[in-house]
Scaffold this active site. Structure first.
Site, PDB file in Angstrom:
ATOM      1  N   ARG A 109      -3.710  10.461  -8.253  1.00  0.00           N
ATOM      2  CA  ARG A 109      -3.928   9.241  -9.039  1.00  0.00           C
ATOM      3  C   ARG A 109      -5.327   8.680  -8.815  1.00  0.00           C
ATOM      4  NH1 ARG A 109       1.068   5.811  -7.150  1.00  0.00           N
ATOM      5  NH2 ARG A 109       0.980   7.260  -5.405  1.00  0.00           N
ATOM      6  N   ASP A 156       3.645  -3.531  -3.631  1.00  0.00           N
ATOM      7  CA  ASP A 156       3.759  -3.288  -5.072  1.00  0.00           C
ATOM      8  C   ASP A 156       5.220  -3.176  -5.497  1.00  0.00           C
ATOM      9  OD1 ASP A 156       0.802  -2.472  -6.176  1.00  0.00           O
ATOM     10  OD2 ASP A 156       1.067  -1.917  -4.082  1.00  0.00           O
ATOM     11  N   LYS A 193       3.882   3.713   7.437  1.00  0.00           N
ATOM     12  CA  LYS A 193       4.606   2.446   7.355  1.00  0.00           C
ATOM     13  C   LYS A 193       5.577   2.324   8.525  1.00  0.00           C
ATOM     14  CE  LYS A 193       4.439   1.682   2.347  1.00  0.00           C
ATOM     15  NZ  LYS A 193       5.200   1.138   1.210  1.00  0.00           N
ATOM     16  N   ASP A 220      10.986  -0.863  -2.110  1.00  0.00           N
ATOM     17  CA  ASP A 220      11.615  -0.448  -3.371  1.00  0.00           C
ATOM     18  C   ASP A 220      11.483   1.038  -3.667  1.00  0.00           C
ATOM     19  OD1 ASP A 220       9.384  -0.298  -6.040  1.00  0.00           O
ATOM     20  OD2 ASP A 220       8.732  -0.758  -4.008  1.00  0.00           O
ATOM     21  N   SER A 268       1.497  -1.135   2.956  1.00  0.00           N
ATOM     22  CA  SER A 268       1.420  -0.771   1.545  1.00  0.00           C
ATOM     23  C   SER A 268       0.650   0.522   1.332  1.00  0.00           C
ATOM     24  CB  SER A 268       0.732  -1.907   0.765  1.00  0.00           C
ATOM     25  OG  SER A 268       0.509  -1.532  -0.571  1.00  0.00           O
ATOM     26  N   GLY A 269       1.147   1.330   0.410  1.00  0.00           N
ATOM     27  CA  GLY A 269       0.389   2.485  -0.053  1.00  0.00           C
ATOM     28  C   GLY A 269      -0.652   2.078  -1.082  1.00  0.00           C
ATOM     29  N   ASP A 319       6.941  -3.953   1.899  1.00  0.00           N
ATOM     30  CA  ASP A 319       6.110  -3.240   0.941  1.00  0.00           C
ATOM     31  C   ASP A 319       5.475  -4.301   0.025  1.00  0.00           C
ATOM     32  OD1 ASP A 319       5.173  -1.078  -0.794  1.00  0.00           O
ATOM     33  OD2 ASP A 319       6.789  -1.702  -2.152  1.00  0.00           O
ATOM     34  N   ASN A 363       8.784   5.994  -0.482  1.00  0.00           N
ATOM     35  CA  ASN A 363       7.894   5.966   0.681  1.00  0.00           C
ATOM     36  C   ASN A 363       8.190   4.779   1.615  1.00  0.00           C
ATOM     37  OD1 ASN A 363       6.812   4.104  -1.203  1.00  0.00           O
ATOM     38  ND2 ASN A 363       4.781   4.289  -0.320  1.00  0.00           N
TER      39      ASN A 363
END
Length: 235
Positions: A75, A31, A168, A191, A119-120, A29, A194
């Site tokens: 968001r 972020d 992912k 972390d 990554s999202g 991941d 997701n």
């Protein structure tokens, strides 16, 4: 935020050390895992909406919002009208690598592993991170930009629109198949909630300063210090 009540490193389901030679691929991941920030929250700061966006991010990462795609769209809508210059400022002034990220990636590459960034977050940042760390494959979301500002939407890519937890997982398995590796020869590091689908598919799951739900399910949880602590359980 670091939980000072937890030991720096927790391990479950196996007795270290593991053989690094038994692994062929590592999926990360971005972020709050490879880097210290949540990029979407920092972009939102430029729109004066950081608190509102960060609250949704935090709930999604804790697993309180089960539909990541819906949380991301909510968001994104708040980012409509943010200039591209704000993204450039985040990249230039706010994006920093977590301790041990460069060292861990370098060690894994030296051992012959292929690296995947899933990554999202957004390609605006993942391309930079991947180039800095020598990552082989990247999957992330493409911000839609018109006339130099964000539209609040995402660009449809060949594989889809939003890289969520299931995407992912698919990417990890797809890259593993491409190099002839089994899921057991893969590790996944993240972390947030997701990240759990890819962590569940991998032979070794690693939580880095993660949400409680993620720490509880990971085989290795790094609760303090750098990412390179993973190397202490891999020989």
């Amino acid at each position: 935020m670091q939980d000072l009540t937890l030991p720096p490193l927790t391990i479950r389901g196996f007795t270290p050390p593991l053989r690094l030679a038994d692994f062929r691929l590592a999926a990360f991941d971005m972020d709050s895992t490879l880097i210290t920030i949540e990029c979407i929250d920092e972009i939102a700061a430029a729109a004066g909406r950081k608190a509102e966006v960060a609250a949704i991010t935090e709930a999604a990462m804790r697993g309180e919002i089960s539909d990541f795609k819906d949380s991301l769209r909510r968001r994104m809508a708040l980012l409509k009208g943010v200039p591209v210059a704000a993204l450039e400022q985040v990249l230039r002034e706010r994006l920093q690598f977590n301790p041990g990220a460069r060292e861990l990636c370098a060690a894994l590459k030296a051992a012959g592993l292929k690296l995947v960034l899933v990554s999202g977050g957004f390609t605006f940042f993942t391309r930079y991170v991947a180039a800095e760390l020598g990552i082989d494959w990247v999957r992330s979301n493409e911000l839609e930009i018109r006339d130099g500002v964000l539209t609040g939407g995402l660009v449809m890519q060949a594989w889809g629109e939003i890289c969520d937890g299931e995407e992912k997982r698919r990417m990890l398995l797809q890259c593993a198949a491409e190099i002839g590796a089994t899921p057991a020869q893969c590790m996944a590091i993240g972390d947030g909630a997701n990240d759990l689908p890819m962590m569940g598919a991998a032979g070794l799951s690693v939580a880095y300063q993660a949400k409680p739900k993620v720490c509880e399910q990971a085989m290795v949880a790094i609760n303090a210090g750098g990412l390179d602590q993973l190397l202490t359980v891999l020989q």
